[in-house]
Design an enzyme around this catalytic site. Structure first.
Site, PDB file in Angstrom:
ATOM      1  N   GLY A 203       0.919  -1.161   0.116  1.00  0.00           N
ATOM      2  CA  GLY A 203       0.208   0.036  -0.118  1.00  0.00           C
ATOM      3  C   GLY A 203       0.819   1.228  -0.012  1.00  0.00           C
ATOM      4  O   GLY A 203       2.112   1.325  -0.116  1.00  0.00           O
ATOM      5  N   ASN A 204       0.275   2.463   0.115  1.00  0.00           N
ATOM      6  CA  ASN A 204       0.965   3.737   0.278  1.00  0.00           C
ATOM      7  C   ASN A 204       0.157   4.583   1.422  1.00  0.00           C
ATOM      8  O   ASN A 204      -0.744   4.187   2.053  1.00  0.00           O
ATOM      9  CB  ASN A 204       1.001   4.431  -1.073  1.00  0.00           C
ATOM     10  CG  ASN A 204      -0.276   4.461  -1.437  1.00  0.00           C
ATOM     11  OD1 ASN A 204      -0.996   5.634  -1.047  1.00  0.00           O
ATOM     12  ND2 ASN A 204      -0.914   3.974  -2.774  1.00  0.00           N
ATOM     13  N   ARG A 205       1.009   5.680   1.593  1.00  0.00           N
ATOM     14  CA  ARG A 205       0.728   6.579   2.831  1.00  0.00           C
ATOM     15  C   ARG A 205      -0.325   7.515   2.478  1.00  0.00           C
ATOM     16  O   ARG A 205      -0.665   8.495   3.182  1.00  0.00           O
ATOM     17  CB  ARG A 205       1.989   7.126   3.334  1.00  0.00           C
ATOM     18  CG  ARG A 205       2.963   6.249   4.003  1.00  0.00           C
ATOM     19  CD  ARG A 205       4.451   6.873   3.919  1.00  0.00           C
ATOM     20  NE  ARG A 205       4.542   8.103   4.391  1.00  0.00           N
ATOM     21  CZ  ARG A 205       5.059   8.326   5.505  1.00  0.00           C
ATOM     22  NH1 ARG A 205       5.231   7.275   6.454  1.00  0.00           N
ATOM     23  NH2 ARG A 205       5.226   9.609   5.982  1.00  0.00           N
ATOM     24  N   SER A 206      -1.017   7.447   1.317  1.00  0.00           N
ATOM     25  CA  SER A 206      -2.158   8.307   1.044  1.00  0.00           C
ATOM     26  C   SER A 206      -3.464   8.321   1.991  1.00  0.00           C
ATOM     27  O   SER A 206      -3.910   7.343   2.233  1.00  0.00           O
ATOM     28  CB  SER A 206      -2.515   8.342  -0.196  1.00  0.00           C
ATOM     29  OG  SER A 206      -3.827   9.361  -0.464  1.00  0.00           O
TER      30      SER A 206
END
Ligand code: CTP
Length: 396
Positions: A203-206
């Site tokens: 995933g990512n930090r958005s």
């Protein structure tokens, strides 16, 4: 600012107490104008105590003050929450049998309606026509939320979270134009998750904050908003249709479908460029001392695909991308704008403590065939409005 809070006779009247508090606690002067039947749900003393002002329902109280004209004339905003089918019908037809409907006729300030009723009443052609009339005349009508209604039934008709209605009202009070009225807007927000196995993902930090701010501000400017949310833990913006997705491929399906007749598409989501080549059916076990490398495959580039699709069709009229860059921000952004075939690219510098999860943002908007526009560091709602300021003129 002077706010008139109209309260119609719906069970959601109790939620308007919360809305009232949000206004008074942030320094607004509020006059509550319930309908007579609304007082069956929440009584006059509650409204008087919470607003610190007298409460009247008809035009025959304090006649020397001419309240049926004065309240509407002096207001900076009138918000009706909950707005029932009955009040919407009266307002659409200009009836003026009580203080609230008189106030709606005399107000020259922005008017926001937040309807709440059973789905059948909301869907009825009479209500649809009344809502359309009010919108045509310049009112903001916040679509009700979907969920549990009074009793056991569920569907569209719930009053949105009062804090979210409040956010729409604040944006309307900020004086932005209703220049997205009648426009269909699709916004993606958050960050995709690409499954490795049933419990793990890449995933990512958005956080989704910027995309949600775009949705709120678009609702306040009159747009019909579909918000495609990838793994966002934020309350639904009032008035937006929220569709939840997890992976890039799910996001692609929903965004392409919603974009078919959209005026504007804004891809604010952080979409994973790659996903694991295989998703294990069971949880991956720690079998050997050395972990296996994770093989990846490419995800579809949704923005680039939309850029291609619209070469042959009139929709979306305006396509906006976001670009998160850590280095060579402008050079990378210019190349991306051209590569993805969008009209604008909102370029943020990201990294530790920049943009992700923070309430503020700063950006440079690269415009196809135009000069870049700087948006100074500001709350994400203000950045969103600055983006709409650039988008709206391209729609006319
Ligand atoms: N985007 C997309 N589909 C992808 C990747 C990105 O639609 N598979 C969209 C994002 O929503 C954003 C824009 O493309 O609006 C730019 O995203 P970004 O991650 O900055 O660009 P990438 O194409 O991934 O380029 P790079 O990773 O090389 O910077």
């Amino acid at each position: 600012m002077r706010v008139v809070l109209g309260v119609a006779a719906g069970i959601a009247a109790y939620k308007a107490c919360e809305l009232l508090r949000l206004f008074t606690e942030s320094g607004h002067e509020v006059r509550v104008v319930p309908t007579r039947d609304a007082l069956r749900f929440v009584g006059e003393p509650t409204w008087a105590a919470l607003s610190g002002n007298p409460v009247t329902v008809d035009v025959w109280d304090s006649v020397h003050e001419v309240p049926h004209v004065r309240l509407g004339q002096r207001a900076d905003l009138v918000v009706v929450a909950p707005a029932t089918a009955d009040v919407l019908a009266k307002a659409a037809h200009g009836l003026a049998g009580d203080l609230l409907t008189n106030t709606l006729l005399t107000a020259r300030c922005p008017v926001v309606y937040s309807p709440a009723m059973h789905t059948e009443m909301w869907d009825h052609p009479a209500t649809r026509a009344n809502v359309a009339t009010l919108r045509e005349r310049g009112a903001i009508v916040i679509d009700p939320a979907v969920g549990r209604l009074t009793g056991a039934d569920t569907g569209p008709g719930r009053l949105p979270d009062p804090a979210e209605i409040f956010q729409v009202c604040l944006r309307v009070l900020s004086g932005r134009p209703r220049d997205l009225a009648g426009r269909k807007v699709v916004i993606s927000a958050g960050g995709t998750r690409e499954a490795l196995d049933p419990v793990r993902f890449l995933g990512n930090r958005s956080s989704g904050l910027q995309g949600y701010a775009l949705a709120r501000t678009a609702v306040a400017r009159g747009a019909e908003v579909t918000l495609v949310a990838a793994n966002v833990a934020l309350p639904d913006p009032a008035g937006a249709k929220v569709v939840r997705v997890e992976s890039a491929r799910e996001l692609r399906t929903v965004v392409l479908d919603a974009s078919a007749d959209a005026d504007v598409v804004v891809m604010a989501a952080a979409v994973a460029d790659f996903r694991p080549a295989e998703r294990a059916e069971s949880k991956i076990k720690k079998t050997s001392a050395e972990p296996d490398a994770i093989a990846l495959v490419k995800n579809p580039d949704i923005l680039a695909e939309l850029g291609e699709v619209r070469k042959g069709v009139p929709y979306p009229k305006v396509l906006v991308g976001f670009a998160a860059e850590t280095d060579d921000v402008l050079a990378n952004g210019q190349a991306k704008l051209a590569r993805k075939g969008c009209d604008m690219l909102v370029v943020n510098q990201v990294g530790e403590n920049l943009a992700f999860g923070t309430p503020d943002n700063a950006a440079t908007v690269l415009v196809a065939g135009g000069d870049p526009v700087e948006i100074a560091r500001a709350p994400k709602e203000d950045v969103a409005d600055a983006v709409w300021d650039l988008v709206a003129p391209r729609l006319s």
